[in-house]
Design a protein around this motif. Structure first.
Motif, mmCIF file in Angstrom:
data_model
loop_
_atom_site.group_PDB
_atom_site.id
_atom_site.type_symbol
_atom_site.label_atom_id
_atom_site.label_comp_id
_atom_site.label_asym_id
_atom_site.label_seq_id
_atom_site.Cartn_x
_atom_site.Cartn_y
_atom_site.Cartn_z
ATOM 1 N N PHE A 16 1.064 -1.491 0.056
ATOM 2 C CA PHE A 16 0.093 0.256 0.030
ATOM 3 C C PHE A 16 1.312 1.343 0.394
ATOM 4 O O PHE A 16 0.948 1.969 -0.939
ATOM 5 C CB PHE A 16 -1.193 -0.159 1.292
ATOM 6 C CG PHE A 16 -2.523 -0.991 0.980
ATOM 7 C CD1 PHE A 16 -3.317 -0.550 0.700
ATOM 8 C CD2 PHE A 16 -2.116 -1.852 1.557
ATOM 9 C CE1 PHE A 16 -4.558 -1.472 0.333
ATOM 10 C CE2 PHE A 16 -3.120 -3.318 1.178
ATOM 11 C CZ PHE A 16 -4.310 -2.321 0.901
ATOM 12 N N TYR A 17 1.842 1.087 0.545
ATOM 13 C CA TYR A 17 2.373 2.316 0.751
ATOM 14 C C TYR A 17 3.510 2.851 -0.446
ATOM 15 O O TYR A 17 3.476 3.776 -0.834
ATOM 16 C CB TYR A 17 4.298 2.018 2.147
ATOM 17 C CG TYR A 17 4.951 3.036 2.052
ATOM 18 C CD1 TYR A 17 4.123 4.466 2.726
ATOM 19 C CD2 TYR A 17 6.099 3.635 1.274
ATOM 20 C CE1 TYR A 17 5.115 5.726 3.111
ATOM 21 C CE2 TYR A 17 7.161 3.649 1.813
ATOM 22 C CZ TYR A 17 6.720 5.181 2.242
ATOM 23 O OH TYR A 17 7.658 6.044 2.347
ATOM 24 N N SER A 39 -3.622 0.094 6.269
ATOM 25 C CA SER A 39 -4.223 1.745 6.842
ATOM 26 C C SER A 39 -3.361 2.766 6.762
ATOM 27 O O SER A 39 -2.975 3.659 6.570
ATOM 28 C CB SER A 39 -5.364 1.386 7.597
ATOM 29 O OG SER A 39 -6.280 0.996 6.999
ATOM 30 N N TRP A 72 -2.576 8.453 8.404
ATOM 31 C CA TRP A 72 -1.801 7.481 9.021
ATOM 32 C C TRP A 72 -1.248 7.190 10.625
ATOM 33 O O TRP A 72 -1.900 6.171 11.413
ATOM 34 C CB TRP A 72 -0.088 7.721 8.420
ATOM 35 C CG TRP A 72 1.209 8.200 9.015
ATOM 36 C CD1 TRP A 72 0.711 8.748 9.993
ATOM 37 C CD2 TRP A 72 1.631 8.987 8.566
ATOM 38 N NE1 TRP A 72 2.125 9.191 10.784
ATOM 39 C CE2 TRP A 72 2.568 10.122 9.360
ATOM 40 C CE3 TRP A 72 1.562 9.992 7.397
ATOM 41 C CZ2 TRP A 72 3.330 10.472 9.129
ATOM 42 C CZ3 TRP A 72 2.520 11.266 7.270
ATOM 43 C CH2 TRP A 72 3.005 11.764 7.774
ATOM 44 N N LEU A 131 0.240 3.300 -4.143
ATOM 45 C CA LEU A 131 -0.059 4.609 -3.314
ATOM 46 C C LEU A 131 0.384 6.133 -3.217
ATOM 47 O O LEU A 131 0.229 6.735 -3.815
ATOM 48 C CB LEU A 131 -0.787 4.225 -2.238
ATOM 49 C CG LEU A 131 -1.887 3.642 -2.250
ATOM 50 C CD1 LEU A 131 -2.662 3.655 -1.125
ATOM 51 C CD2 LEU A 131 -3.284 4.494 -3.098
ATOM 52 N N VAL A 191 -1.493 3.339 3.597
ATOM 53 C CA VAL A 191 -1.795 4.384 2.766
ATOM 54 C C VAL A 191 -1.751 5.596 2.980
ATOM 55 O O VAL A 191 -0.762 6.055 2.242
ATOM 56 C CB VAL A 191 -3.453 3.963 2.496
ATOM 57 C CG1 VAL A 191 -3.947 4.753 2.124
ATOM 58 C CG2 VAL A 191 -3.787 2.249 2.305
#
Length: 439
Positions: A70-71, A120, A98, A74, A123
């Motif tokens: 995700f990091y 999350s 975050w 995105l 993200v």
């Protein structure tokens, strides 16, 4: 096909004002929180293992591949968005996101919930570093960017040191959950401070095109696909990304499991970790990043090959001390050996970031910084901890008392891979100088 030359100063611009330095301090603190949160899981690995019953391999996945997917992915659309909109607002929103996800980590009662919360966090953190790189590059003139970015890159070691001291102390006195809750609350307050006190600088306002006498006017937003093709088609930018990825394979694997290794196999306690390991991380990594940034500003004007040779030499000198850290029979001796690689392993960061920011157009800086992070974090953050945790689980059946020690030895060949890639980068830089190709 030859591309347009990047902006270069005709004469040294005026020194940055107080507002630029204040903004740099705030951005650095955001980076501190970014990395403090990222490393808190590894710092509190043992109490989390004891509470939730997770294995080394599961810890490696949650701190590595799950987070990195995700990091890293995105960060590309976030970089594209920030290049076209207000970068400060993107950063403030990302910090708030975050931080809220970090609070959710503290409420996790099982492994799947913790995985979801950490994803999350990834993200939100995707919008942290790339906008900051570009903001700083527009706050400071080219001849001071190495030092400014070197100061900004003190965020990780300060965050790691604070995470060790803060996380271990809170966990020892209260609970590992309380550390996540407190950190998340601080992050939300910081997001408000960024939104209120940091102003969006003019893109390319301190850059001067060759032959010009004044900074260029505001550049048009960089198109996504041409910027993407430019980045991966240019060997120098691709090589520096791969070399950083190979280096981060080592550094993230080390950081994600060093505390667990020192406690479980070397006999350190949480209280000792909070003091001695915290000091080592802060001084070692911080010194390495800052000193390499100063070296960039000093040596690159003489030769651009310094971008490659600074990290290559640092990694070569670190190898025997890293082996000594793994071998050492006591945690005290292990920490003495670890001081050197903790500093030299990070000689890559300031040269790499400065090279990318200097070699692309001002309106491509956020996206290019995101692409650099994409490659090096998918390799390093995504695969390093995942690899080390899996190898430790593999050794555990026959070597339950020192499975992490044996796993750490398997990282040594990756030093050679990283050094070889930085030497290839040096050849690429020399070739570009010979044929006169630039972005």
């Amino acid at each position: 096909m030859p591309l347009a030359h990047p902006p270069h100063p005709v004469a040294p611009p005026a020194r940055p004002g107080t507002r630029a330095w204040v903004a740099l301090a705030i951005l650095c603190f955001v980076y501190v929180l970014n990395f403090l949160d990222r490393q808190l899981l590894s710092i509190l690995a043992k109490p989390i293992q004891d509470d939730l019953g997770v294995t080394d391999g599961q810890l490696g996945l949650i701190g590595g591949l799950y987070f990195a997917l995700f990091y890293c992915v995105l960060s590309i659309p976030v970089g594209w968005l920030a290049d076209r909109t207000n970068r400060v607002r993107v950063l403030a929103f990302a910090c708030a996101l975050w931080s809220a996800a970090t609070i959710a980590c503290g409420f996790s009662t099982n492994y799947p919930q913790l995985v979801l919360a950490r994803m999350s966090v990834g993200v939100g953190e995707a919008g942290g570093v790339p906008p900051s790189y570009a903001i700083i590059s527009d706050l400071f003139p080219p001849h001071q960017r190495g030092t400014a970015l070197g100061l900004y890159n003190l965020g990780p070691p300060i965050g790691q040191a604070m995470g060790v001291a803060f996380g271990a102390s809170i966990a020892a006195a209260y609970s590992w959950r309380d550390a996540f809750l407190a950190l998340g609350a601080v992050g939300i307050v910081t997001a408000v401070i960024v939104f209120v006190f940091v102003r969006e600088p003019k893109r390319g306002g301190l850059d001067v095109l060759p032959g010009a006498t004044a900074p260029q006017s505001k550049p048009a937003p960089a198109p996504f696909w041409p910027t993407l093709r430019m980045f991966f088609a240019r060997p120098v930018l691709l090589l520096v990304s791969l070399a950083c990825g190979a280096t981060q394979f080592i550094t993230y694997a080390l950081l994600n499991f060093a505390t667990l290794f020192l406690m479980r196999e070397k006999g350190m306690t949480l209280s000792e970790v909070a003091i001695y390991y915290a000091l080592l991380v802060g001084l070692g990594i911080g010194g390495g990043i800052y000193f390499s940034g100063r070296l960039v500003d000093r040596l690159v004007p003489r030769s651009k090959l310094a971008y490659a040779y600074i990290p290559a030499i640092g990694l070569a000198l670190a190898v025997p001390f890293f082996i000594g850290f793994i071998w050492a029979p006591s945690w005290q001796l292990a920490l003495l050996f670890l001081i050197v690689p903790m500093a030299l392993n990070y000689f890559y960061l300031s040269p790499a970031v400065t090279l990318v920011q200097q070699e692309v157009q001002p309106n491509q800086r956020v996206l290019s910084g995101a692409l650099l992070l994409l490659v090096m974090n998918l390799i390093g953050l995504g695969l390093g901890p995942t690899f080390l945790g899996a190898v430790s689980d593999m050794f555990k059946a026959n070597h339950p008392g020192n499975s992490l020690q044996l796993a750490f030895y398997t990282l040594v060949p990756f030093y050679l891979v990283a050094i070889a890639l930085f030497l290839a980068l040096a050849r690429g830089l020399r070739r570009e100088d010979d044929i006169g190709v630039s972005v």
